[in-house]
Design a protein around this motif. Structure first.
Motif, PDB file in Angstrom:
ATOM      1  N   PRO A 129      49.437  68.334  50.153  1.00  0.00           N
ATOM      2  CA  PRO A 129      50.802  68.441  50.692  1.00  0.00           C
ATOM      3  C   PRO A 129      50.808  68.729  52.179  1.00  0.00           C
ATOM      4  CG  PRO A 129      50.598  69.658  48.642  1.00  0.00           C
ATOM      5  CD  PRO A 129      49.205  69.261  49.029  1.00  0.00           C
ATOM      6  N   GLY A 130      51.699  68.026  52.905  1.00  0.00           N
ATOM      7  CA  GLY A 130      51.848  68.289  54.329  1.00  0.00           C
ATOM      8  C   GLY A 130      50.993  67.444  55.239  1.00  0.00           C
ATOM      9  N   THR A 131      50.308  66.447  54.685  1.00  0.00           N
ATOM     10  CA  THR A 131      49.491  65.576  55.526  1.00  0.00           C
ATOM     11  C   THR A 131      50.034  64.153  55.501  1.00  0.00           C
ATOM     12  OG1 THR A 131      47.961  65.068  53.701  1.00  0.00           O
ATOM     13  CG2 THR A 131      47.410  66.939  55.133  1.00  0.00           C
ATOM     14  N   ALA A 132      49.703  63.408  56.533  1.00  0.00           N
ATOM     15  CA  ALA A 132      50.108  62.002  56.626  1.00  0.00           C
ATOM     16  C   ALA A 132      49.128  61.287  57.526  1.00  0.00           C
ATOM     17  CB  ALA A 132      51.528  61.882  57.187  1.00  0.00           C
ATOM     18  N   TRP A 133      48.993  59.994  57.331  1.00  0.00           N
ATOM     19  CA  TRP A 133      48.143  59.222  58.234  1.00  0.00           C
ATOM     20  C   TRP A 133      48.627  57.789  58.339  1.00  0.00           C
ATOM     21  CZ3 TRP A 133      46.009  61.659  53.857  1.00  0.00           C
ATOM     22  CH2 TRP A 133      45.767  60.825  52.762  1.00  0.00           C
ATOM     23  N   VAL A 134      48.328  57.178  59.462  1.00  0.00           N
ATOM     24  CA  VAL A 134      48.753  55.817  59.730  1.00  0.00           C
ATOM     25  C   VAL A 134      47.820  55.216  60.762  1.00  0.00           C
ATOM     26  CG1 VAL A 134      50.333  56.472  61.583  1.00  0.00           C
ATOM     27  CG2 VAL A 134      50.741  54.356  60.326  1.00  0.00           C
ATOM     28  N   VAL A 135      47.550  53.926  60.680  1.00  0.00           N
ATOM     29  CA  VAL A 135      46.732  53.250  61.679  1.00  0.00           C
ATOM     30  C   VAL A 135      47.603  52.919  62.883  1.00  0.00           C
ATOM     31  CG1 VAL A 135      45.432  51.156  62.229  1.00  0.00           C
ATOM     32  CG2 VAL A 135      45.104  52.290  60.026  1.00  0.00           C
ATOM     33  N   ASP A 136      47.144  53.284  64.060  1.00  0.00           N
ATOM     34  CA  ASP A 136      47.849  52.968  65.297  1.00  0.00           C
ATOM     35  C   ASP A 136      47.070  51.880  66.029  1.00  0.00           C
ATOM     36  OD1 ASP A 136      49.114  52.805  67.724  1.00  0.00           O
ATOM     37  OD2 ASP A 136      49.113  54.962  68.116  1.00  0.00           O
ATOM     38  N   PHE A 153      53.819  64.668  50.323  1.00  0.00           N
ATOM     39  CA  PHE A 153      54.838  65.706  50.250  1.00  0.00           C
ATOM     40  C   PHE A 153      54.451  66.773  49.221  1.00  0.00           C
ATOM     41  CE2 PHE A 153      57.222  61.850  51.413  1.00  0.00           C
ATOM     42  CZ  PHE A 153      57.867  62.288  52.569  1.00  0.00           C
ATOM     43  N   GLN A 154      54.925  67.986  49.455  1.00  0.00           N
ATOM     44  CA  GLN A 154      54.798  69.024  48.442  1.00  0.00           C
ATOM     45  C   GLN A 154      55.719  68.655  47.291  1.00  0.00           C
ATOM     46  OE1 GLN A 154      52.980  72.209  48.425  1.00  0.00           O
ATOM     47  NE2 GLN A 154      53.568  71.886  46.279  1.00  0.00           N
ATOM     48  N   SER A 155      55.186  68.565  46.096  1.00  0.00           N
ATOM     49  CA  SER A 155      55.992  68.172  44.945  1.00  0.00           C
ATOM     50  C   SER A 155      56.977  69.267  44.569  1.00  0.00           C
ATOM     51  CB  SER A 155      55.095  67.862  43.749  1.00  0.00           C
ATOM     52  OG  SER A 155      55.879  67.586  42.606  1.00  0.00           O
ATOM     53  N   GLU A 156      58.207  68.848  44.279  1.00  0.00           N
ATOM     54  CA  GLU A 156      59.221  69.808  43.855  1.00  0.00           C
ATOM     55  C   GLU A 156      59.376  69.815  42.346  1.00  0.00           C
ATOM     56  OE1 GLU A 156      62.483  70.766  45.875  1.00  0.00           O
ATOM     57  OE2 GLU A 156      61.363  70.842  47.728  1.00  0.00           O
ATOM     58  N   THR A 157      58.789  68.849  41.700  1.00  0.00           N
ATOM     59  CA  THR A 157      58.888  68.779  40.246  1.00  0.00           C
ATOM     60  C   THR A 157      57.603  69.237  39.573  1.00  0.00           C
ATOM     61  OG1 THR A 157      58.168  66.464  40.278  1.00  0.00           O
ATOM     62  CG2 THR A 157      60.536  66.893  40.372  1.00  0.00           C
ATOM     63  N   ASN A 158      56.529  69.299  40.320  1.00  0.00           N
ATOM     64  CA  ASN A 158      55.238  69.720  39.792  1.00  0.00           C
ATOM     65  C   ASN A 158      54.683  70.809  40.701  1.00  0.00           C
ATOM     66  OD1 ASN A 158      52.739  69.934  38.541  1.00  0.00           O
ATOM     67  ND2 ASN A 158      51.896  68.124  39.568  1.00  0.00           N
ATOM     68  N   PRO A 159      54.943  72.064  40.393  1.00  0.00           N
ATOM     69  CA  PRO A 159      54.502  73.171  41.245  1.00  0.00           C
ATOM     70  C   PRO A 159      53.030  73.055  41.617  1.00  0.00           C
ATOM     71  CG  PRO A 159      55.890  73.987  39.487  1.00  0.00           C
ATOM     72  CD  PRO A 159      55.624  72.541  39.177  1.00  0.00           C
ATOM     73  N   GLY A 160      52.775  73.104  42.911  1.00  0.00           N
ATOM     74  CA  GLY A 160      51.405  72.997  43.386  1.00  0.00           C
ATOM     75  C   GLY A 160      50.902  71.579  43.482  1.00  0.00           C
TER      76      GLY A 160
END
Length: 482
Positions: free
Chosen positions: A125-132, A307-314
């Motif tokens: 949770p909280g990470t993202a990546w993309v090729v530039d 994203f941090q899941s809101e339906t599956n804690p953790g």
């Protein structure tokens, strides 16, 4: 068939957003420069951004492993093509196509392999990546929630990819799904009010009027109204979330008028005639019922966001294949329209970090993919060409195959903050973080007018029901911003 007032208003909703910030910014000079120079002319051609995907796809097939992505220089209206190695034949082929060859270090294969490693080791949770393609690297982002062992693990993973392959930076705030985008639409789910926004009006494969919005909105609720406490006027036909983030919602009244246009405020209406793939470096506009009209630049393609899941804690909800931009957005903007000045539908607001005061980064579901998956068409037959427009794979343009990124935990994506984006009260969405959005009751949503700045929106019926004229009037007095 008769045309009910509510469906008519609803149609307008799907098209654009409520109050527009700086609609005047939409009318820029030289929006559609024509190509110049002959096929064999060494002088770079002048391109329109929408021309880039097709040529990128052609060059990718022609050059094979030497092709390493492409991007658009909006200032010069030129196309830059990355090439690995110093083969003069490759450079000549790029030049003859009217583009500018740019020698880089990392091949498409290397970037794809790096993306697989990130997917395996950095899906948290909280990470993202993309090729530039402009830097020929993978840009990895970590929001404020990534700390301790997670931050250490992320840094070590990026370092293991080797020098010059990927970089990691902090992103302000936290990655969250954002609800709304075009005019506000409402539903009841899980005992509370849900608010999203309509993206683009379309024609479903069976010929019925419909609209596209975010997938997490369609997952959150089945029936949607154009007023906060009004009767449903549209029903979800297909919702895809996780994996992708789009919904096809059909109007209940088959006689609903659903014009293919976006109200840009200040009395301006942009006719949406076709769908197009995004291009790195391209200028785009986003309409949102919370923040109005904002413009910015496409910074990456085939982005992966965890994203941090809101339906599956953790748990982690991963969304892939997204368009990354530097256009700001806030809670309540999900599902809304990302489009170009010449009337091309590009994306549906999905999520991001930051806000429209300090800036941030926002991710969008490509419209072309949504049209292909649902069989819907956009505009006067414009949607039918979605397949052709998307023929230049995002992977071709950015250097990393969409398949590599898209494979990241698609199953986990399903839970990605559907509640956050859709569950927020209109008033809370405008300034509140994801948590505030999800907790807002239906009553709070009535403050939609405050969110977008359009006085008319504050009335539940007006928010969604006005044919954008009221919102446009208020929006016209605002100055544009990124």
């Amino acid at each position: 068939m008769s045309h009910k007032r509510i469906p008519k208003r609803k149609a307008a909703i799907a098209v654009g957003s409520v109050a527009a910030l700086g609609a005047a910014a939409l009318l820029l000079p030289n929006a559609n420069a024509s190509q110049t120079g002959g096929a064999g002319d060494a002088t770079p051609k002048t391109f329109r951004a929408n021309d880039v995907p097709t040529l990128a796809s052609q060059l990718s097939s022609q050059l094979g492993g030497a092709y390493a992505g492409a991007y658009y220089d909006a200032g010069k209206k030129q196309m830059v093509v990355n090439m690995v190695g110093s083969d003069s034949n490759v450079a000549d082929a790029i030049t003859k196509a009217g583009a500018i060859p740019h020698q880089v270090r990392n091949s498409t294969a290397a970037l794809k392999a790096a993306a697989k490693t990130l997917r395996a080791k950095a899906t948290m949770p909280g990470t993202a990546w993309v090729v530039d393609p402009r830097t020929n690297e993978i840009k990895v982002s970590a929001d404020s929630t990534v700390s301790g062992s997670h931050w250490d693990s992320l840094q070590s993973t990026v370092k293991s990819l080797g020098s010059g392959v990927a970089t990691v930076k902090r992103s302000g705030g936290s990655f969250k799904t954002l609800v709304s985008g075009g005019d506000a639409i409402f539903a009841q789910a899980n005992g509370g009010g849900v608010r999203c926004s309509l993206g683009f009006n379309v024609t479903a494969s069976d010929g019925s009027p419909a609209f596209l919005t975010a997938g997490h909105c369609g997952v959150a609720a089945k029936q949607w109204s154009d007023s906060q406490n009004g009767q449903p006027v549209a029903t979800v036909d297909k919702a895809t979330f996780p994996g992708n983030d789009f919904s096809l919602v059909k109007y209940d009244d088959p006689g609903t008028q659903a014009p293919s246009e976006v109200n840009a405020g200040n009395g301006q209406t942009v006719q949406i005639t076709k769908a197009a793939d995004a291009v790195v470096g391209q200028q785009v506009f986003r309409m949102g019922s919370t923040t109005g009209l904002h413009n910015g630049t496409v910074t990456g393609l085939d982005a992966t966001v965890n994203f941090q899941s809101e339906t599956n804690p953790g748990g982690t909800d991963t969304v892939t294949g997204l368009i990354q931009t530097d256009v700001c957005a806030e809670a309540g903007d999900s599902g809304g329209s990302l489009f170009t000045q010449d009337g091309s539908a590009v994306g549906l607001t999905s999520g991001g970090s930051g806000d429209c005061k300090s800036g941030g980064e926002t991710f969008f579901q490509p419209v072309t993919a949504a049209l292909q998956a649902t069989g819907a068409t956009l505009g006067a037959g414009g949607g039918a060409g979605a397949g052709d427009q998307s023929g230049a794979g995002a992977g071709d343009q950015s250097g990393a195959g969409a398949g590599d990124q898209s494979g990241a935990g698609a199953g986990d994506q399903s839970g990605a903050g559907a509640g956050d984006q859709s569950g927020a009260g209109a008033g809370d969405q405008s300034g509140a973080g994801a948590g505030d959005q999800s907790g807002a009751g239906a009553g709070d949503q009535s403050g939609a007018g405050d969110q977008s700045g359009a006085g008319d929106q504050s009335g539940a019926g007006d928010q969604s029901g006005q044919s954008m004229g009221n919102g446009a009037s208020d929006g016209s007095a605002l100055t544009s911003g990124n």
